[in-house]
Write an enzyme that holds these catalytic residues in place. Structure first.
Site, mmCIF file in Angstrom:
data_model
loop_
_atom_site.group_PDB
_atom_site.id
_atom_site.type_symbol
_atom_site.label_atom_id
_atom_site.label_comp_id
_atom_site.label_asym_id
_atom_site.label_seq_id
_atom_site.Cartn_x
_atom_site.Cartn_y
_atom_site.Cartn_z
ATOM 1 N N LYS A 22 1.180 -1.197 0.091
ATOM 2 C CA LYS A 22 0.219 -0.235 -0.006
ATOM 3 C C LYS A 22 0.893 1.290 0.032
ATOM 4 O O LYS A 22 0.912 2.274 -0.786
ATOM 5 C CB LYS A 22 -0.762 0.006 1.115
ATOM 6 C CG LYS A 22 -1.483 1.320 1.452
ATOM 7 C CD LYS A 22 -2.293 1.383 2.822
ATOM 8 C CE LYS A 22 -1.525 1.616 4.275
ATOM 9 N NZ LYS A 22 -1.316 2.815 4.382
ATOM 10 N N ASN A 23 1.823 1.232 0.871
ATOM 11 C CA ASN A 23 2.837 2.340 1.009
ATOM 12 C C ASN A 23 3.706 2.697 -0.104
ATOM 13 O O ASN A 23 4.527 3.672 -0.026
ATOM 14 C CB ASN A 23 3.276 2.421 2.527
ATOM 15 C CG ASN A 23 2.292 2.471 3.410
ATOM 16 O OD1 ASN A 23 1.249 3.016 3.105
ATOM 17 N ND2 ASN A 23 2.690 2.306 4.744
ATOM 18 N N CYS A 118 -4.342 12.219 12.870
ATOM 19 C CA CYS A 118 -5.051 11.217 12.808
ATOM 20 C C CYS A 118 -4.563 10.677 14.261
ATOM 21 O O CYS A 118 -4.179 11.174 15.125
ATOM 22 C CB CYS A 118 -4.615 10.315 11.841
ATOM 23 S SG CYS A 118 -2.738 9.524 12.019
ATOM 24 N N ARG A 123 0.830 14.363 12.805
ATOM 25 C CA ARG A 123 1.528 14.163 11.419
ATOM 26 C C ARG A 123 1.608 15.344 10.731
ATOM 27 O O ARG A 123 1.021 15.986 9.790
ATOM 28 C CB ARG A 123 0.151 13.469 10.661
ATOM 29 C CG ARG A 123 -0.451 12.240 11.227
ATOM 30 C CD ARG A 123 0.750 11.042 11.563
ATOM 31 N NE ARG A 123 1.465 10.470 10.214
ATOM 32 C CZ ARG A 123 0.405 9.473 9.554
ATOM 33 N NH1 ARG A 123 -0.314 8.926 10.362
ATOM 34 N NH2 ARG A 123 0.894 8.938 8.529
ATOM 35 N N ASP A 306 5.114 0.538 11.991
ATOM 36 C CA ASP A 306 4.047 0.036 11.699
ATOM 37 C C ASP A 306 3.739 -1.652 12.179
ATOM 38 O O ASP A 306 2.857 -2.061 11.673
ATOM 39 C CB ASP A 306 3.948 0.041 9.933
ATOM 40 C CG ASP A 306 3.372 1.551 9.468
ATOM 41 O OD1 ASP A 306 3.881 1.627 8.185
ATOM 42 O OD2 ASP A 306 3.602 2.450 10.238
ATOM 43 N N ARG A 398 -8.229 -0.301 5.190
ATOM 44 C CA ARG A 398 -7.312 0.449 4.572
ATOM 45 C C ARG A 398 -6.049 0.072 4.071
ATOM 46 O O ARG A 398 -5.417 0.483 3.238
ATOM 47 C CB ARG A 398 -6.914 1.971 5.525
ATOM 48 C CG ARG A 398 -8.399 2.647 5.884
ATOM 49 C CD ARG A 398 -7.972 3.800 6.573
ATOM 50 N NE ARG A 398 -7.086 4.407 5.794
ATOM 51 C CZ ARG A 398 -5.983 5.365 6.371
ATOM 52 N NH1 ARG A 398 -6.229 5.601 7.513
ATOM 53 N NH2 ARG A 398 -5.029 5.761 5.603
#
Ligand code: EPZ
Length: 418
Positions: A22-23, A118, A123, A306, A398
């Site tokens: 995803k990243n 978030c 962030r 993560d 997500r």
């Protein structure tokens, strides 16, 4: 709102295939703006974040077709216009700020609503804006928007106070068609940076050093469309490595890159998990007496933030005292209060979590607070006695394609309830 229900206690077995990252995909989709041409991205994970950034590009008149049967995305940005139509969408996902660099590179101006913070932290985007300014853009913030204008972007030397992944990606994309050479120092070294640079170079950019702390970019006149297959998702792979470890099971994980998994392999091995790499697969055997370890999250090649919540969950089931220190985000322990509902023994001490392993976690109703925390709670549910309900599962969707199907395929007793 859907939830995932896990009935713990099953051993896992068999094999699981990892999706692409995803990243990596998110900045690569943003980078397609630079080509003003047609790009094809293969094997894209069909994730909510991918659909959101696709809608954002459609709102500035990109033509995007997503083929869910082949996981291929065709992105035509020839009709993209500099307009302020996507601001509301940007609030849905922070990573959409990654279109800022490509848009000011292509159009010399762009305005976006400031991305929100978030659950895991404020962030900020100061390093992104520092980079744009260094390239000659005039940056203004006001009324909840940020606008950057530049008649011409000119290469410069930029030092990042922190090796920010997003800032490195945004500045790289702003610099590829700037006049002259740009040097980004103290750049992020994550594999996703290297993958983005590989894609940009396939479009005609001249980037060297991506993946190291210093990236050199020689500006070019224009870029062309290209085709790309993103790297595998090292965090999804790590999540399944922890799934095997927390259930004391042995599984095979396919579609991995050993180099990207080094910090995760190192720490799980230190905890007593048996890991054997076989090409682009690995065998994980957690069916052993595991021991407590200490972890400190760091920028790549350090241990990834993560993976912090997943490892916290594992170490809750390992007798002894483990300490996990989160140095990247200021508020990434929201999963701790949820794990304590399952009987975990964790104390937060500043930026560290002090974990006393317990014999058994017990099933409970818990809430996902962010993407990785949600995944970690599902892992805890796999090991817990009884039934665990993980609410707000949209967070997990997500970043993980069909996580419950993949775990069910490994023998977990798990289901999604809409
Ligand atoms: C990327 O976020 C990832 N997201 C995150 O993954 C990941 O946790 C993070 O990198 C760190 O590895 C994507 O790639 C889409 P950063 P990013 O800029 O780029 C500070 C997930 O679970 N900072 O490296 O936003 C910031 O406050 C997500 O998949 C500044 O101070 O991360 C944070 O403390 C979560 N100023 C630290 O740097 C800035 O201008 C790391 O942020 C930018 C960042």
């Amino acid at each position: 709102m859907s939830k995932i229900v896990v009935r713990g206690g099953n051993k896992l077995h068999g094999e699981v295939n990892i999706s692409t990252a995803k990243n990596s995909v998110l900045p690569i989709i943003a980078a397609c703006i630079l080509s003003g041409d047609k790009c094809i991205i293969e094997e894209v994970p069909m994730l909510e974040d991918v659909f959101v950034i696709s809608d954002i590009l459609r709102s500035i008149f990109a033509d995007i077709s997503i083929d869910k049967s082949t996981n291929r995305i065709i992105i035509d940005t020839s009709n993209v216009k500099d307009c302020d139509s996507c601001s509301e969408l940007v609030k849905k996902m922070r990573a959409s700020f990654l279109i800022m660099g490509p848009m000011i590179s292509r159009f010399g101006r762009f305005k976006l609503s400031l991305p929100g913070g978030c659950n895991i932290g404020t962030r900020p985007i100061d390093l992104h804006l520092k980079g744009f300014s260094a390239l000659g853009a005039e940056v203004n913030i006001g009324h909840g928007y940020v606008e950057a204008r530049a008649k011409k972007l000119v290469g410069n030397k930029i030092y990042l106070d922190f090796p920010s992944v997003g800032a490195t990606e945004n500045i790289m994309m702003a610099a590829v068609m700037a006049e002259g050479e740009t040097i980004i120092e103290n750049a992020a070294e994550e594999p996703e940076i290297k993958d983005l640079a590989k894609f940009l170079n396939s479009m005609g950019a001249r980037i060297t050093g991506a993946g190291s702390g210093t990236i050199h970019i020689i500006g070019v006149k224009d870029l062309k469309g290209s085709i790309h297959k993103p790297i595998c998702d090292r965090i999804e792979a790590g999540t399944f490595m922890v799934a095997a470890s927390i259930t004391r099971s042995k599984i095979k994980i396919n579609g991995i890159n050993e180099e990207h998994l080094k910090p995760i392999i190192a720490k799980l091995t230190e905890a007593g998990v048996y890991i054997k790499v076989q090409g682009n697969s690995l065998i994980v055997d957690g069916n052993r007496d595991l021991n407590p370890i200490d972890i400190k999250t760091m920028p790549y090649p350090g241990f990834p933030t993560d993976m912090q919540s997943q490892m916290t969950g594992l170490l809750c089931t390992v007798r002894g005292t483990s300490i996990i220190t989160e140095t990247i985000f200021e508020n990434r322990f929201m999963h701790v209060v949820e794990m304590k509902r399952m009987g975990a023994n964790i104390k937060i001490d500043g930026r560290s979590a002090v974990i006393e392993g317990v014999d058994k976690l017990t099933g409970a109703e818990v809430k996902a607070t962010d993407l990785r925390a949600g995944a970690a709670l599902i892992l805890c549910g796999l090991a817990a006695e009884g039934e665990t309900e993980v609410m707000d599962i949209y967070h997990v969707d997500r970043g993980y394609v069909d996580i419950e199907k993949k775990l069910k395929g490994l023998g977990a007793d798990i289901e999604r309830i809409q």
